[in-house]
Design a protein around this motif. Sequence first.
Motif, PDB file in Angstrom:
ATOM      1  N   GLY A   9       0.822  -1.219   0.000  1.00 30.58           N
ATOM      2  CA  GLY A   9       0.000   0.000   0.000  1.00 30.58           C
ATOM      3  C   GLY A   9       0.853   1.264   0.000  1.00 30.58           C
ATOM      4  O   GLY A   9       2.030   1.228   0.364  1.00 30.58           O
ATOM      5  N   PHE A  10       0.221   2.377  -0.397  1.00 34.66           N
ATOM      6  CA  PHE A  10       0.949   3.652  -0.472  1.00 34.66           C
ATOM      7  C   PHE A  10       1.350   4.120   0.921  1.00 34.66           C
ATOM      8  O   PHE A  10       0.589   4.010   1.873  1.00 34.66           O
ATOM      9  N   LEU A  11       2.551   4.667   1.006  1.00 32.15           N
ATOM     10  CA  LEU A  11       3.087   5.195   2.249  1.00 32.15           C
ATOM     11  C   LEU A  11       3.910   6.417   1.865  1.00 32.15           C
ATOM     12  O   LEU A  11       4.636   6.368   0.866  1.00 32.15           O
ATOM     13  N   GLN A  12       3.807   7.519   2.621  1.00 30.23           N
ATOM     14  CA  GLN A  12       4.711   8.642   2.336  1.00 30.23           C
ATOM     15  C   GLN A  12       6.145   8.137   2.445  1.00 30.23           C
ATOM     16  O   GLN A  12       6.444   7.255   3.245  1.00 30.23           O
ATOM     17  N   ALA A  13       7.055   8.737   1.646  1.00 28.43           N
ATOM     18  CA  ALA A  13       8.363   8.105   1.435  1.00 28.43           C
ATOM     19  C   ALA A  13       9.305   8.148   2.634  1.00 28.43           C
ATOM     20  O   ALA A  13      10.180   7.292   2.763  1.00 28.43           O
ATOM     21  N   LEU A  18      -9.828  13.705   0.243  1.00 31.24           N
ATOM     22  CA  LEU A  18      -9.967  13.113  -1.092  1.00 31.24           C
ATOM     23  C   LEU A  18      -8.625  12.512  -1.525  1.00 31.24           C
ATOM     24  O   LEU A  18      -7.585  13.120  -1.313  1.00 31.24           O
ATOM     25  N   PHE A  19      -8.658  11.335  -2.151  1.00 31.41           N
ATOM     26  CA  PHE A  19      -7.446  10.556  -2.442  1.00 31.41           C
ATOM     27  C   PHE A  19      -6.809  10.196  -1.085  1.00 31.41           C
ATOM     28  O   PHE A  19      -5.626  10.457  -0.837  1.00 31.41           O
ATOM     29  N   ALA A  20      -7.628   9.602  -0.225  1.00 25.26           N
ATOM     30  CA  ALA A  20      -7.269   9.474   1.195  1.00 25.26           C
ATOM     31  C   ALA A  20      -6.247   8.383   1.472  1.00 25.26           C
ATOM     32  O   ALA A  20      -5.633   8.377   2.538  1.00 25.26           O
ATOM     33  N   GLY A  53      -5.399   6.850   5.011  1.00 25.65           N
ATOM     34  CA  GLY A  53      -5.772   7.840   6.022  1.00 25.65           C
ATOM     35  C   GLY A  53      -4.613   8.586   6.644  1.00 25.65           C
ATOM     36  O   GLY A  53      -4.745   9.138   7.744  1.00 25.65           O
ATOM     37  N   THR A  54      -3.484   8.666   5.944  1.00 29.10           N
ATOM     38  CA  THR A  54      -2.309   9.369   6.474  1.00 29.10           C
ATOM     39  C   THR A  54      -2.690  10.718   7.095  1.00 29.10           C
ATOM     40  O   THR A  54      -2.274  11.024   8.206  1.00 29.10           O
ATOM     41  N   PHE A  55      -3.475  11.503   6.365  1.00 30.49           N
ATOM     42  CA  PHE A  55      -3.790  12.851   6.862  1.00 30.49           C
ATOM     43  C   PHE A  55      -5.131  12.879   7.595  1.00 30.49           C
ATOM     44  O   PHE A  55      -5.243  13.473   8.656  1.00 30.49           O
ATOM     45  N   VAL A 111     -12.449   9.679   0.933  1.00 28.03           N
ATOM     46  CA  VAL A 111     -12.810   9.192  -0.400  1.00 28.03           C
ATOM     47  C   VAL A 111     -11.543   8.705  -1.094  1.00 28.03           C
ATOM     48  O   VAL A 111     -10.518   9.400  -1.108  1.00 28.03           O
ATOM     49  N   GLU A 112     -11.613   7.499  -1.679  1.00 28.90           N
ATOM     50  CA  GLU A 112     -10.416   6.881  -2.240  1.00 28.90           C
ATOM     51  C   GLU A 112     -10.855   5.847  -3.281  1.00 28.90           C
ATOM     52  O   GLU A 112     -11.905   5.229  -3.145  1.00 28.90           O
ATOM     53  N   GLY A 113     -10.025   5.662  -4.318  1.00 27.93           N
ATOM     54  CA  GLY A 113     -10.384   4.714  -5.373  1.00 27.93           C
ATOM     55  C   GLY A 113      -9.962   3.282  -5.085  1.00 27.93           C
ATOM     56  O   GLY A 113     -10.527   2.340  -5.644  1.00 27.93           O
ATOM     57  N   ASP A 114      -8.991   3.107  -4.222  1.00 29.69           N
ATOM     58  CA  ASP A 114      -8.444   1.765  -3.998  1.00 29.69           C
ATOM     59  C   ASP A 114      -9.142   1.092  -2.811  1.00 29.69           C
ATOM     60  O   ASP A 114      -9.085   1.599  -1.677  1.00 29.69           O
ATOM     61  N   ARG A 126     -15.794   4.640  -1.580  1.00 32.54           N
ATOM     62  CA  ARG A 126     -14.905   4.270  -2.688  1.00 32.54           C
ATOM     63  C   ARG A 126     -15.424   4.944  -3.947  1.00 32.54           C
ATOM     64  O   ARG A 126     -16.595   4.784  -4.314  1.00 32.54           O
ATOM     65  N   ARG A 127     -14.547   5.692  -4.594  1.00 31.07           N
ATOM     66  CA  ARG A 127     -15.025   6.491  -5.724  1.00 31.07           C
ATOM     67  C   ARG A 127     -13.848   6.876  -6.606  1.00 31.07           C
ATOM     68  O   ARG A 127     -12.770   7.192  -6.094  1.00 31.07           O
ATOM     69  N   ASP A 128     -14.075   6.862  -7.908  1.00 29.13           N
ATOM     70  CA  ASP A 128     -13.060   7.317  -8.852  1.00 29.13           C
ATOM     71  C   ASP A 128     -13.219   8.837  -8.997  1.00 29.13           C
ATOM     72  O   ASP A 128     -14.184   9.305  -9.609  1.00 29.13           O
ATOM     73  N   LEU A 129     -12.288   9.572  -8.423  1.00 32.48           N
ATOM     74  CA  LEU A 129     -12.417  11.035  -8.379  1.00 32.48           C
ATOM     75  C   LEU A 129     -12.026  11.706  -9.688  1.00 32.48           C
ATOM     76  O   LEU A 129     -12.213  12.909  -9.858  1.00 32.48           O
ATOM     77  N   GLU A 130     -11.483  10.916 -10.602  1.00 30.20           N
ATOM     78  CA  GLU A 130     -11.155  11.456 -11.923  1.00 30.20           C
ATOM     79  C   GLU A 130     -12.446  11.526 -12.756  1.00 30.20           C
ATOM     80  O   GLU A 130     -12.781  12.557 -13.329  1.00 30.20           O
ATOM     81  N   PHE A 169      -7.132  17.506  -0.736  1.00 36.55           N
ATOM     82  CA  PHE A 169      -6.940  16.581  -1.860  1.00 36.55           C
ATOM     83  C   PHE A 169      -5.461  16.249  -2.007  1.00 36.55           C
ATOM     84  O   PHE A 169      -4.608  17.117  -1.872  1.00 36.55           O
ATOM     85  N   ASP A 170      -5.148  14.969  -2.247  1.00 34.19           N
ATOM     86  CA  ASP A 170      -3.749  14.505  -2.343  1.00 34.19           C
ATOM     87  C   ASP A 170      -3.657  13.481  -3.479  1.00 34.19           C
ATOM     88  O   ASP A 170      -3.512  12.284  -3.244  1.00 34.19           O
ATOM     89  N   PRO A 171      -3.743  13.969  -4.715  1.00 36.41           N
ATOM     90  CA  PRO A 171      -3.859  13.049  -5.855  1.00 36.41           C
ATOM     91  C   PRO A 171      -2.522  12.463  -6.280  1.00 36.41           C
ATOM     92  O   PRO A 171      -1.472  12.890  -5.808  1.00 36.41           O
TER      93      PRO A 171
HETATM   94  C1  LIG Z   1      -0.407  10.253  -3.469  1.00 36.61           C
HETATM   95  S1  LIG Z   1      -1.442   8.966  -2.874  1.00 36.61           S
HETATM   96  C2  LIG Z   1      -2.004   9.721  -1.379  1.00 36.61           C
HETATM   97  C3  LIG Z   1      -2.622   8.799  -0.389  1.00 36.61           C
HETATM   98  C4  LIG Z   1      -2.818   9.380   1.015  1.00 36.61           C
HETATM   99  N1  LIG Z   1      -3.367  10.709   0.990  1.00 36.61           N
HETATM  100  C5  LIG Z   1      -1.520   9.335   1.786  1.00 36.61           C
HETATM  101  O1  LIG Z   1      -0.883  10.383   1.931  1.00 36.61           O
HETATM  102  O2  LIG Z   1      -1.134   8.266   2.241  1.00 36.61           O
HETATM  103  C6  LIG Z   1      -2.784   9.102  -3.994  1.00 36.61           C
HETATM  104  C7  LIG Z   1      -3.962   8.235  -3.671  1.00 36.61           C
HETATM  105  O3  LIG Z   1      -4.944   8.466  -4.672  1.00 36.61           O
HETATM  106  C8  LIG Z   1      -5.576   7.250  -5.007  1.00 36.61           C
HETATM  107  N2  LIG Z   1      -6.139   7.440  -6.361  1.00 36.61           N
HETATM  108  C9  LIG Z   1      -5.463   7.451  -7.527  1.00 36.61           C
HETATM  109  N3  LIG Z   1      -6.291   7.716  -8.555  1.00 36.61           N
HETATM  110  C10 LIG Z   1      -7.516   7.870  -8.007  1.00 36.61           C
HETATM  111  C11 LIG Z   1      -8.800   8.179  -8.545  1.00 36.61           C
HETATM  112  N4  LIG Z   1      -8.966   8.378  -9.870  1.00 36.61           N
HETATM  113  N5  LIG Z   1      -9.851   8.269  -7.712  1.00 36.61           N
HETATM  114  C12 LIG Z   1      -9.685   8.088  -6.390  1.00 36.61           C
HETATM  115  N6  LIG Z   1      -8.503   7.805  -5.807  1.00 36.61           N
HETATM  116  C13 LIG Z   1      -7.435   7.702  -6.602  1.00 36.61           C
HETATM  117  C14 LIG Z   1      -4.490   6.218  -4.892  1.00 36.61           C
HETATM  118  O4  LIG Z   1      -5.034   4.932  -4.683  1.00 36.61           O
HETATM  119  C15 LIG Z   1      -3.696   6.744  -3.693  1.00 36.61           C
HETATM  120  O5  LIG Z   1      -4.177   6.186  -2.501  1.00 36.61           O
END
Ligand SMILES: C[S@@+](CC[C@H](N)C(=O)[O-])C[C@H]1O[C@@H](n2cnc3c(N)ncnc32)[C@H](O)[C@@H]1O
Length: 431
Positions: free
Chosen positions: A265-269, A294-296, A299-301, A314-317, A340-344, A361-363
């Motif tokens: 899973g995604f993790l800040q670096a 958004l793009f959660a 739940g880091t933030f 709200v998150e797509g994954d 769960r939602r595709d924000l694009e 938002f953190d896309p």
């Molecule tokens: C840069 S990461 C940030 C995640 C989180 N905010 C964090 O800091 O850990 C971007 C997030 O956007 C999600 N994502 C990518 N495209 C998306 C879309 N079209 N709709 C919703 N979520 C999307 C990814 O699954 C990922 O979790």
Amino acid sequence: MRGRSRPPARRPARIEVREIELTIDKLGSEGVGVARVDGKPVLVPGALPGERIRARLAGGSAEITEVLEPSPDRVAPPCRHFGTCGGCALQHLGWRTYLDFKRDLVVEALRRQGLGEAPVAAIASSPPGTRRRAVFEAKRAGGTVVLGFHGRASHQIVDLGECPVLLPVLADLLPALRDLLKILLPGAGGATVQLAAGPGGAEVGLVLSAIPDLGQLERLALFAEAQDLARLWWRVGDTAPVPAAQRRSLGLRFGTVPVDPPSGGFLQATAAGEAALTAAVVEAMTGAERVADLFAGCGTFGLALGARAELHAVEGDAAALGALAAAARRAGLGFVTTERRDLESRPLLVTELKRFDAVLFDPPRAGAKAQALHLAQSTVPVVVGVSCNPATFARDARILVDGGYRLESVLPVDQFVWSPHVELVGRFARP
Ligand SMILES: C[S@@+](CC[C@H](N)C(=O)[O-])C[C@H]1O[C@@H](n2cnc3c(N)ncnc32)[C@H](O)[C@@H]1O
């Protein structure tokens, strides 16, 4: 085809190679020196502004053969792979100037969108040796396995003997991983190796080209034990990760909330980068009672806001969102909802946005243009953007500013040390 003559085979255009002397004008956005030859820009990897160099010029790029007059900012790169490995571009630049270069990437991206007046703070940096996630490539080469990043502007893998960017708990795994991959990789096979780490230990993920057999699965479990890994998973291509060993949690907390991210899973670096981003987000949202994240991700933030606000994540994954929801449940945070939602393709609409008093938002790198267009028409008092791409952030910021928001503050954050990547947090408010 009889009687018809074949068209003459096209010869690839010959690129003239010549030795020249150059003065470097500036560092380009990729951390590469830029000079001008016959009025055209030439890219010179490893060169610094002001330097006089001798170089082999071929087309639009040149390779240094001698640094005739070095920059006062030039330092000895700490890694023996610097120059061949594509992981780092700027180890040869003194730390202070390096950080200024990174901050300037943000300033310049904003300026290009006419937002040059926005206040940009000093950059929050992460020291070397703290990167807690990395993706390596591996390939069998005869009796051995090469494992590392791709080479600079190349598809060749650089076999890494060290990596001063990474947390030692990850860098120290490289020799043992090479031995493991000898068992897993067939004749000419390759694999991708995804590493991550938390306070609870390291996670190894292996993206393989074939399902491991029983003997190999056993070796994976033994490897996890011998290396004292927190978790080990594998998958083939794009399929879902399969846990091979789950020995303990990565020990991550967002704010005070323990979270168990899904495999890979995604993790800040870096932990320092995450702390800087989180502190800026929490401060930017002070006083907000109903927040959308958004793009959660996991739940880091959003979770770091704790009990300060009602949270709609709200998150797509699905796996990331599941981890967020499970963490909120375990922590008794009844005020957290998830979607769960595709924000694009389906951004939150103006009517949906009006119940929030702050939206984060953190896309991904492509940015959040579709969502920014709806936010720009909304009445949400505070919008906070987190980004790993200053160019798409600045584009989205322009949309918000054109919709009446003011970009009040920007914090650049460096989590990818010695690379040209920079992240940031920006706070927008309606005047
Ligand atoms: C840069 S990461 C940030 C995640 C989180 N905010 C964090 O800091 O850990 C971007 C997030 O956007 C999600 N994502 C990518 N495209 C998306 C879309 N079209 N709709 C919703 N979520 C999307 C990814 O699954 C990922 O979790």
